[in-house]
Write a protein that holds these residues in place. Sequence first.
Motif, PDB file in Angstrom:
ATOM      1  N   GLY A 132       0.964  -1.053   0.198  1.00  0.00           N
ATOM      2  CA  GLY A 132      -0.384  -0.275  -0.204  1.00  0.00           C
ATOM      3  C   GLY A 132       0.932   1.092  -0.132  1.00  0.00           C
ATOM      4  O   GLY A 132       0.436   2.758   0.393  1.00  0.00           O
ATOM      5  N   GLY A 133       1.918   1.015   0.073  1.00  0.00           N
ATOM      6  CA  GLY A 133       3.339   2.273   0.046  1.00  0.00           C
ATOM      7  C   GLY A 133       3.332   2.928  -1.440  1.00  0.00           C
ATOM      8  O   GLY A 133       2.676   2.691  -2.128  1.00  0.00           O
ATOM      9  N   HIS A 134       3.952   4.281  -1.344  1.00  0.00           N
ATOM     10  CA  HIS A 134       3.736   4.759  -2.589  1.00  0.00           C
ATOM     11  C   HIS A 134       3.960   4.339  -3.965  1.00  0.00           C
ATOM     12  O   HIS A 134       5.603   3.098  -4.076  1.00  0.00           O
ATOM     13  CB  HIS A 134       5.184   6.112  -2.007  1.00  0.00           C
ATOM     14  CG  HIS A 134       5.285   6.683  -3.211  1.00  0.00           C
ATOM     15  ND1 HIS A 134       4.326   7.048  -4.538  1.00  0.00           N
ATOM     16  CD2 HIS A 134       6.430   7.065  -4.396  1.00  0.00           C
ATOM     17  CE1 HIS A 134       4.911   8.469  -5.025  1.00  0.00           C
ATOM     18  NE2 HIS A 134       5.826   8.589  -5.387  1.00  0.00           N
ATOM     19  N   CYS A 135       3.634   4.146  -4.460  1.00  0.00           N
ATOM     20  CA  CYS A 135       3.237   3.913  -6.415  1.00  0.00           C
ATOM     21  C   CYS A 135       3.066   2.054  -6.258  1.00  0.00           C
ATOM     22  O   CYS A 135       4.088   1.774  -6.620  1.00  0.00           O
ATOM     23  CB  CYS A 135       4.599   4.126  -7.270  1.00  0.00           C
ATOM     24  SG  CYS A 135       4.856   5.629  -7.044  1.00  0.00           S
ATOM     25  N   TRP A 136       2.303   1.900  -5.147  1.00  0.00           N
ATOM     26  CA  TRP A 136       1.903  -0.249  -4.605  1.00  0.00           C
ATOM     27  C   TRP A 136       1.808   0.093  -6.288  1.00  0.00           C
ATOM     28  O   TRP A 136       2.066  -1.612  -6.150  1.00  0.00           O
ATOM     29  CB  TRP A 136       1.573  -0.068  -3.910  1.00  0.00           C
ATOM     30  CG  TRP A 136       0.042   0.482  -3.803  1.00  0.00           C
ATOM     31  CD1 TRP A 136      -0.338   1.706  -3.413  1.00  0.00           C
ATOM     32  CD2 TRP A 136      -0.927   0.356  -4.855  1.00  0.00           C
ATOM     33  NE1 TRP A 136      -1.917   1.943  -4.200  1.00  0.00           N
ATOM     34  CE2 TRP A 136      -2.320   0.984  -4.748  1.00  0.00           C
ATOM     35  CE3 TRP A 136      -1.341  -0.955  -4.921  1.00  0.00           C
ATOM     36  CZ2 TRP A 136      -3.687   0.875  -4.933  1.00  0.00           C
ATOM     37  CZ3 TRP A 136      -3.282  -1.336  -5.601  1.00  0.00           C
ATOM     38  CH2 TRP A 136      -3.972  -0.705  -5.777  1.00  0.00           C
ATOM     39  N   THR A 173       0.607   9.255  -4.591  1.00  0.00           N
ATOM     40  CA  THR A 173      -0.153   8.170  -3.404  1.00  0.00           C
ATOM     41  C   THR A 173      -1.502   8.077  -2.658  1.00  0.00           C
ATOM     42  O   THR A 173      -0.286   8.498  -2.118  1.00  0.00           O
ATOM     43  CB  THR A 173       0.627   6.507  -3.975  1.00  0.00           C
ATOM     44  OG1 THR A 173       1.980   6.730  -4.857  1.00  0.00           O
ATOM     45  CG2 THR A 173       0.205   5.722  -3.259  1.00  0.00           C
ATOM     46  N   PRO A 174      -2.231   8.286  -3.431  1.00  0.00           N
ATOM     47  CA  PRO A 174      -3.371   8.941  -1.200  1.00  0.00           C
ATOM     48  C   PRO A 174      -3.067   7.821  -0.684  1.00  0.00           C
ATOM     49  O   PRO A 174      -2.226   6.195  -1.340  1.00  0.00           O
ATOM     50  CB  PRO A 174      -4.696   8.596  -1.822  1.00  0.00           C
ATOM     51  CG  PRO A 174      -4.160   8.829  -4.009  1.00  0.00           C
ATOM     52  CD  PRO A 174      -3.392   7.993  -4.407  1.00  0.00           C
ATOM     53  N   GLY A 175      -3.132   7.884   0.846  1.00  0.00           N
ATOM     54  CA  GLY A 175      -2.754   7.146   1.332  1.00  0.00           C
ATOM     55  C   GLY A 175      -1.209   7.426   2.463  1.00  0.00           C
ATOM     56  O   GLY A 175      -1.072   6.600   2.866  1.00  0.00           O
ATOM     57  N   THR A 176      -0.383   7.682   1.439  1.00  0.00           N
ATOM     58  CA  THR A 176       0.963   7.645   1.634  1.00  0.00           C
ATOM     59  C   THR A 176       1.333   9.465   1.620  1.00  0.00           C
ATOM     60  O   THR A 176       0.965  10.215   1.451  1.00  0.00           O
ATOM     61  CB  THR A 176       1.474   6.580   0.720  1.00  0.00           C
ATOM     62  OG1 THR A 176       2.170   7.961  -0.893  1.00  0.00           O
ATOM     63  CG2 THR A 176       1.504   5.185   0.246  1.00  0.00           C
TER      64      THR A 176
END
Length: 380
Positions: A132-136, A173-176
């Motif tokens: 779920g991280g950046h650019c997952w 990335t939303p959420g990061t």
Amino acid sequence: MPAIRARRLFDGRELLGERVVHVTDGKINAVTVDGPADLDLGDVTLLPGLIDCHVHLVFDAGADPVGRLRESSDEEVLDRMREEAARTVAAGVTTVRDLGDRGYLALRLAEKLGVTEGPEILASGPPITTTGGHCWFLGGQADGVEGVRAAVRERAERGVHVVKMMVTGGEMTPGTFSHLRQYGLAELCAAVEEAHAHGLPIAAHAHAGEGIADALAAGFDTIEHCSFMTEHAAEHDETIIARLAASDVIVSLTAGIVPTGEPPPPGVAKRMPGIIAAVRALQAAGVAFVIGSDAGIGPGKPHGVLPYGARMLVDLGYAPLDVLRSVTSRAARACRVADRKGRIMQGYDADLVAVSGDPLADISVLQRPSAVFRMGRRLR
């Protein structure tokens, strides 16, 4: 084979007077002060082909590059990447380091792309990131020490040229969050150790000061962005900058924006004064730098934007000669191709770009190449 004359020559380190560059089978076999030439380019400066240390060919530089990528098949994306590669080399950028794609598409393109179709591509494959991280969504999720070691091994087996790891979150990335770390120091050290064991350099995406410090401590070869973002601003740390200056790490400044009339994303806009201050502080401390444009991530970052990054840094007080080195010989060192790229000298690839006038007097001439050669073949 051609002999090319230019009024001035920047050899990757210094600006020289009139020279003739002799090319055989795609390589430079001699550089002479005089003698006959098959092609006289006139009152131009001839430089090594420019090297962009950070691009994303899978992103189309549109208003929603992530959304378009998600909606596109691999073959559709590859077709667009081929077009972006052609646009890149037409801008005088003859080598790029692609630091994040989906499904190793940049590596596939690098294997298929003809010399006259685009730049040489040095590809990382999907960037390693947390679940779920950046650019997952690019497919590089890996957690824990053993997870990141396995991810590095996979990339080595696939034949990448460099490993990319998301040390902090990012703005796409939303959420990061750019100001927060994604990995602990143990995972970072494991990734670096594994990459170096396979003979690969490793690049760290790092915005937050703590993430920059961790990437430096872990031994990453380049640190991308290095913007010192905090939750609501950007505040550089002089102690970390001093450590960067004393180290062998190269900072890849993601500079360069083509004027579009549209404002940057709100999260970037509010931090921009602090980011600019950090860029100036890095220069004042003597930190070794290259330019990685981050081409593809939005309308202001079209592929081939690198010359605008050079202009941006000069406008911020960087010495033009140092900037020219940062997109040629120093960039080649950062990309591990310094034995054949980034210089105009015997035995090197005949990747060349000509610009009207003197780039030390006006760095913006890089934005208007009058001739581009890739492995000795003229493309424009």
